[in-house]
Motif scaffolding. Structure first.
Motif, mmCIF file in Angstrom:
data_model
loop_
_atom_site.group_PDB
_atom_site.id
_atom_site.type_symbol
_atom_site.label_atom_id
_atom_site.label_comp_id
_atom_site.label_asym_id
_atom_site.label_seq_id
_atom_site.Cartn_x
_atom_site.Cartn_y
_atom_site.Cartn_z
ATOM 1 N N THR A 341 0.841 -1.198 0.000
ATOM 2 C CA THR A 341 0.000 0.000 0.000
ATOM 3 C C THR A 341 0.875 1.246 0.000
ATOM 4 N N ASP A 342 0.585 2.147 -0.919
ATOM 5 C CA ASP A 342 1.243 3.456 -0.924
ATOM 6 C C ASP A 342 0.610 4.298 0.184
ATOM 7 N N GLY A 343 1.402 4.626 1.218
ATOM 8 C CA GLY A 343 0.844 5.338 2.368
ATOM 9 C C GLY A 343 0.330 6.711 2.039
ATOM 10 N N ALA A 344 0.847 7.348 0.981
ATOM 11 C CA ALA A 344 0.407 8.704 0.638
ATOM 12 C C ALA A 344 -0.902 8.695 -0.136
ATOM 13 N N THR A 345 -1.063 7.747 -1.058
ATOM 14 C CA THR A 345 -2.266 7.728 -1.909
ATOM 15 C C THR A 345 -3.226 6.602 -1.571
ATOM 16 N N GLN A 346 -2.821 5.694 -0.689
ATOM 17 C CA GLN A 346 -3.642 4.527 -0.346
ATOM 18 C C GLN A 346 -3.979 3.684 -1.572
ATOM 19 N N GLU A 347 -3.025 3.615 -2.511
ATOM 20 C CA GLU A 347 -3.185 2.789 -3.694
ATOM 21 C C GLU A 347 -2.477 1.451 -3.482
ATOM 22 N N ALA A 348 -2.952 0.422 -4.208
ATOM 23 C CA ALA A 348 -2.305 -0.886 -4.205
ATOM 24 C C ALA A 348 -1.244 -0.885 -5.298
ATOM 25 N N VAL A 349 0.020 -1.024 -4.907
ATOM 26 C CA VAL A 349 1.139 -1.041 -5.858
ATOM 27 C C VAL A 349 1.534 -2.494 -6.077
ATOM 28 N N ILE A 350 1.355 -2.974 -7.300
ATOM 29 C CA ILE A 350 1.677 -4.359 -7.651
ATOM 30 C C ILE A 350 3.075 -4.387 -8.233
ATOM 31 N N THR A 351 3.963 -5.247 -7.691
ATOM 32 C CA THR A 351 5.359 -5.333 -8.104
ATOM 33 C C THR A 351 5.705 -6.747 -8.535
ATOM 34 N N VAL A 352 6.854 -6.848 -9.224
ATOM 35 C CA VAL A 352 7.345 -8.145 -9.694
ATOM 36 C C VAL A 352 8.043 -8.842 -8.533
ATOM 37 N N LYS A 353 7.632 -10.078 -8.268
ATOM 38 C CA LYS A 353 8.204 -10.838 -7.165
ATOM 39 C C LYS A 353 9.290 -11.786 -7.652
ATOM 40 N N LYS A 354 9.133 -12.337 -8.857
ATOM 41 C CA LYS A 354 10.111 -13.244 -9.441
ATOM 42 C C LYS A 354 10.336 -12.848 -10.895
ATOM 43 N N PRO A 355 11.466 -13.240 -11.491
ATOM 44 C CA PRO A 355 11.722 -12.885 -12.900
ATOM 45 C C PRO A 355 10.650 -13.474 -13.820
ATOM 46 N N LEU A 356 10.285 -12.691 -14.806
ATOM 47 C CA LEU A 356 9.251 -13.093 -15.761
ATOM 48 C C LEU A 356 9.896 -13.566 -17.052
ATOM 49 N N ASP A 357 9.180 -14.441 -17.762
ATOM 50 C CA ASP A 357 9.676 -14.972 -19.040
ATOM 51 C C ASP A 357 8.493 -15.082 -19.990
ATOM 52 N N TYR A 358 8.543 -14.263 -21.021
ATOM 53 C CA TYR A 358 7.439 -14.249 -21.992
ATOM 54 C C TYR A 358 7.326 -15.592 -22.693
ATOM 55 N N GLU A 359 8.467 -16.215 -22.951
ATOM 56 C CA GLU A 359 8.443 -17.482 -23.660
ATOM 57 C C GLU A 359 7.868 -18.606 -22.802
ATOM 58 N N THR A 360 7.861 -18.427 -21.489
ATOM 59 C CA THR A 360 7.338 -19.472 -20.602
ATOM 60 C C THR A 360 5.876 -19.248 -20.260
ATOM 61 N N LYS A 361 5.485 -18.011 -19.856
ATOM 62 C CA LYS A 361 4.110 -17.711 -19.467
ATOM 63 C C LYS A 361 3.810 -16.262 -19.793
ATOM 64 N N ARG A 362 2.646 -15.995 -20.350
ATOM 65 C CA ARG A 362 2.325 -14.666 -20.852
ATOM 66 C C ARG A 362 1.149 -14.017 -20.148
ATOM 67 N N GLN A 363 0.370 -14.746 -19.361
ATOM 68 C CA GLN A 363 -0.812 -14.184 -18.697
ATOM 69 C C GLN A 363 -0.843 -14.638 -17.239
ATOM 70 N N TYR A 364 -1.244 -13.689 -16.357
ATOM 71 C CA TYR A 364 -1.428 -13.981 -14.934
ATOM 72 C C TYR A 364 -2.712 -13.304 -14.459
ATOM 73 N N GLN A 365 -3.371 -13.948 -13.515
ATOM 74 C CA GLN A 365 -4.603 -13.393 -12.945
ATOM 75 C C GLN A 365 -4.429 -13.314 -11.419
ATOM 76 N N LEU A 366 -4.680 -12.109 -10.887
ATOM 77 C CA LEU A 366 -4.484 -11.871 -9.460
ATOM 78 C C LEU A 366 -5.812 -11.526 -8.807
ATOM 79 N N LYS A 367 -6.021 -12.039 -7.594
ATOM 80 C CA LYS A 367 -7.156 -11.675 -6.759
ATOM 81 C C LYS A 367 -6.631 -10.754 -5.645
ATOM 82 N N VAL A 368 -7.090 -9.500 -5.679
ATOM 83 C CA VAL A 368 -6.595 -8.504 -4.734
ATOM 84 C C VAL A 368 -7.721 -8.144 -3.778
ATOM 85 N N ASP A 369 -7.502 -8.343 -2.480
ATOM 86 C CA ASP A 369 -8.466 -7.961 -1.443
ATOM 87 C C ASP A 369 -8.019 -6.679 -0.775
ATOM 88 N N VAL A 370 -8.987 -5.872 -0.320
ATOM 89 C CA VAL A 370 -8.715 -4.635 0.396
ATOM 90 C C VAL A 370 -9.568 -4.598 1.653
#
Length: 816
Positions: A341-370
């Motif tokens: 959470t961005d403390g100034a704007t109260q926005e959800a900031v989504i970041t990369v947790k592990k290296p991505l590979d287009y040739e391996t996987k191209r789509q991800y679906q996230l469930k975000v709760d607030v």
């Protein structure tokens, strides 16, 4: 007896306007607008038989009044009197006053003579100024009756009070014009907000002038006020800050118990509703789409989503989290992405947790709760205080730099490897689907000496120069790999950013290419009285090589030495021993001993190091006393004091020789006669016009003294500083030949058009015959300079003493 027993009786006359209410007497009866007279005896009790008082209003008729219990010692006067005449307060009268003017009334105390004034004859008291009860509520005064003619008091001093009667002339006032107040939203009806209080300067103990009543003029129906206390309360339930945050309430305070005609004052209260957590967070939409390149680094931002919360401050702070969903068959991205959470704007900031590979996987679906970070249990029934949204993240293809198979590379190479030999290789590949070829280069900033090179196609590393482990055991270089696009083997501006670097650590392996040598410089000595087999030095060696099994040194002498021998200790050290005794410094002060040191590695390396052994004088215990030349002199019988004395004598002799030479050089000065062709140099200082001073204006002493000539010599091109120089008296009066010569030269200078227009110094050469020594020139001398005898110069007088010293001394030097 009371203090006022001399006032028998004292008559107090109060004349008040009939429209003004007067205070009650002790008997409970009101004082009327007619004059009231009371008599008091010595005990200050009212007389039972009241005499009759007459006033002009009775027209001569005798009036009777009933007995009243009137207190004479208090007068009441109205404040804020607006009449044109002084306000009448009351009257003082003594029963000893016969009306003949012999009695004088005196008034002292608060305001006497300034605020209140008494008529000395009649005893009437008037107020000279407009009175304000709020400024001063009462005045305490003292009165006395005295005989006007004698000044003797007829009565003792009597105290009385003048009380200011209050009127409603002050409106209620609040302590502040504006108040700030807060109350939580959703408060129940009757919740206290703030209490405001007004004050009235009028008399609270008399009438209703200071009795206040509060009312609300503005702010209904949200708030109300207690009429007696001024406490403001909420009057509507569940007021929400989200609907309206600020309110303005106007409160009025009115005196006279709120009756008509009373005075009033107002104040304003700004009421702010405080936020409570009564609004749950909600996403504006149920699904979001984000994109991220596969080249995004771990921790980099993918995108932002935000839920809205109508609350503010801490009540609006939210916490986001990604909820895993195993039913999505690999589409769940909870392990690949993170959120904070961005403390100034109260926005959800989504970041990369592990290296991505287009040739391996191209789509991800996230469930975000607030959800809110802080919940209020009183309003949980308004929830739920949580919400969920789906975030679809699409991975975009990116031109990735080449990837090395290892990171880092470690290569080992022997230090005797020939130049141009291959020592290892690196491998990188293009991770993109296009699989472009890779070009290799060495970063020359990491290889400034250019010891290595690399094949740009296959990544093979080879040497360019010989390697020496003893100079540098490790070489750390950086190899860069870049994609080759469009068939170009060079890095172009289009693909310059797609470069990967990997460190390559090259370890130089040791070979036995260095011979051992002494570990240090040894200062070895042997005593003159040493015996055979005596240990004089223990030596050790070092080798810059590093064999795997450790060093093993062998010590020996290159040749058989009759004086010393060496014994190897088998621990990389050796002992130097004497073969004989009886060494002497006079015969040999030092010996050189060549020592051969060898290692046991392959190939065997050896070196010869020379050990210098000095011969020294030692005591019986073997302690060195001296090894220097001074010790030899000492052994010959010369003490230190004797040596110092000899050195001092030598220094003194040298100083004498230098001094004698300096004196001889001083005597060898240049004579007056410089050469055979030389003439006597004379000087003459001309004045403004020498001709005007006569032909005898010259100084023969100057001609005979060259030092004076040199000291007084002036330049012809500057103006002389001395107009009248000092003239020496001529020792000889008759010098006609010199006078004629100088006169002729003077005439030549006067007629010379190139001569300066001012007096200057001129130098004339003359070979005079008038000197006592005749001519000093060698032009007419028949004999050589060596044949001349200058002894006669010492007989010519003091003028030639210097000349005699120089030439006689010169002749003596030549003989010597």
């Amino acid at each position: 007896m009371t203090p006022c027993h001399h006032l028998l009786p004292l008559v107090v006359l109060l004349l008040l306007d009939h429209t003004v209410p007067l205070p009650m007497g002790e008997g409970g009866q009101n004082v009327t607008d007619v004059a009231d007279v009371s008599y008091f005896n010595e005990t200050s009790t009212p007389q039972t038989d009241a005499p009759v008082a007459t006033t002009p209003q009775t027209d001569g008729k005798i009036l009777h009044r009933t007995k009243r219990g009137w207190m004479w010692n208090t007068f009441v006067v109205m404040e804020e009197y607006t009449g044109s005449l002084d306000q009448y307060v009351g009257k003082l009268h003594s029963d000893k006053d016969r009306g003949d003017g012999s009695v004088k009334y005196v008034l002292i105390g608060d305001g006497a003579g300034v605020v209140f004034e008494i008529n000395e004859t009649s005893g009437d008291i008037h107020a000279k100024k407009r009175l304000d009860r709020e400024e001063k509520a009462y005045y305490v005064l003292r009165a006395q009756a005295v005989n006007r003619r004698t000044g003797q008091p007829l009565e003792d001093w009597s105290n009385f009070t003048i009380k200011i009667h209050d009127i409603n002339d002050n409106e209620p006032k609040f302590s502040r014009d504006t108040y700030q107040a807060t109350v939580p939203e959703m408060s129940e009806v009757g919740t206290s907000v703030i209490q405001v209080t007004a004050t009235d300067a009028d008399d609270e103990d008399y009438g209703n002038s200071a009795k206040l009543v509060y009312s609300i003029l503005e702010g209904q129906p949200y708030f109300s006020v207690d009429a007696n206390t001024g406490v403001i309360r909420t009057s509507l339930p569940d007021m929400q800050r989200e609907n309206r945050e600020k309110y303005q309430v106007v409160i009025q305070a009115k005196d006279m118990a709120g009756q008509m005609g009373g005075l009033s004052g107002t104040t304003t209260i700004n009421v702010t509703l405080l936020d409570v957590n009564n609004s749950p967070p909600r996403f504006l939409q149920t699904g979001y789409r984000l994109e991220v390149p596969e080249s995004a680094k771990v921790g980099s931002q993918v995108g932002r989503v935000k839920a809205n919360d109508a609350d503010i401050g801490k009540n609006a702070e939210m916490r986001y989290r990604i909820v895993g969903d195993d039913r999505r068959n690999g589409h769940d991205g909870s392990d690949m992405f993170d959120v904070f959470t961005d403390g100034a704007t109260q926005e959800a900031v989504i970041t990369v947790k592990k290296p991505l590979d287009y040739e391996t996987k191209r789509q991800y679906q996230l469930k975000v709760d607030v959800t809110n970070t802080e919940l209020d249990p009183r309003f949980l029934h308004l929830g739920p205080f949580t919400d969920r949204a789906t975030v679809h993240v699409a991975v975009k293809d990116a031109d990735e730099p080449p990837l090395f198979t290892r990171n880092p590379y470690i290569i080992e190479v022997q230090e005797d490897t020939p130049v141009g030999s291959s020592i290892g290789s690196v491998t990188a590949r293009d991770p993109d689907a296009d699989n472009h070829p890779v070009r290799y280069t060495i970063d020359r900033y990491t290889d400034l000496e250019r010891l290595f090179n690399i094949d740009p196609i296959n990544g093979t590393i080879f040497t360019l120069q010989p390697l020496d482990r003893e100079l540098n055991k490790w070489h750390n270089i950086s190899v860069a790999a870049s994609e080759i696009k469009f068939g170009s083997p060079k890095i172009s501006p289009n693909n310059a950013g797609q470069i990967t670097r990997v460190p390559v650590f090259i370890k130089v392996m040791d070979i036995n290419d260095n011979a051992p040598e002494f570990a240090m410089f040894y200062e070895t000595f042997v005593c003159e009285n040493v015996k055979a087999g005596q240990l004089i030095q223990t030596i050790s060696a070092v080798d810059t090589d590093e064999p795997l099994v450790g060093h093993k040194f062998v010590f020996s002498l290159s040749t058989i030495n009759p004086n010393f021998t060496i014994v190897d200790n088998e621990d990389n050290t050796a002992r130097i021993l004497t073969r004989r005794g009886g060494f002497s410094r006079r015969e040999t002060s030092s010996y050189t001993l060549p020592v051969v040191i060898s290692d046991n590695d392959y190939p065997i390396q050896s070196s010869t190091s020379t050990l210098t052994v000095r011969v020294c004088a030692c005591d019986s215990r073997g302690n060195v006393q001296s090894c220097s030349t001074e010790a030899l002199l000492l052994s010959a019988g010369l003490s230190t004091g004797a040596l110092v004395a000899i050195l001092l004598c030598i220094i003194i002799l040298l100083m004498i020789v230098v001094l004698f030479a300096a004196l001889r050089r001083q005597r060898k000065k240049e004579p007056l006669i410089i050469s055979k062709e030389g003439v006597l140099a004379t000087t003459w200082s001309l004045q403004a016009r020498v001709a005007a001073r006569g032909p005898h204006s010259f100084d023969i002493g100057t001609l005979r003294n060259p030092e004076v000539m040199e000291a007084n010599k002036l330049r012809r091109d500057i103006l002389p500083e001395m107009l009248f120089p000092f003239r020496r008296a001529s020792p000889i009066k008759d010098n006609a030949d010199i006078r004629d010569f100088i006169s002729g030269r003077l005439a030549e200078n006067d007629s010379d058009p190139t001569a300066p227009p001012y007096d200057s110094l001129a130098t004339y050469a003359y070979e005079g015959s008038g000197s006592l020594a005749e001519s000093l020139s060698s032009l007419e001398s028949a004999a050589t300079e060596g044949d001349q005898d200058f002894e006669y110069l010492s007989h010519w007088g003091p003028q030639f003493r210097k000349l005699a010293d120089m030439y006689i001394g010169k002749d003596t030097d030549r003989e010597a």
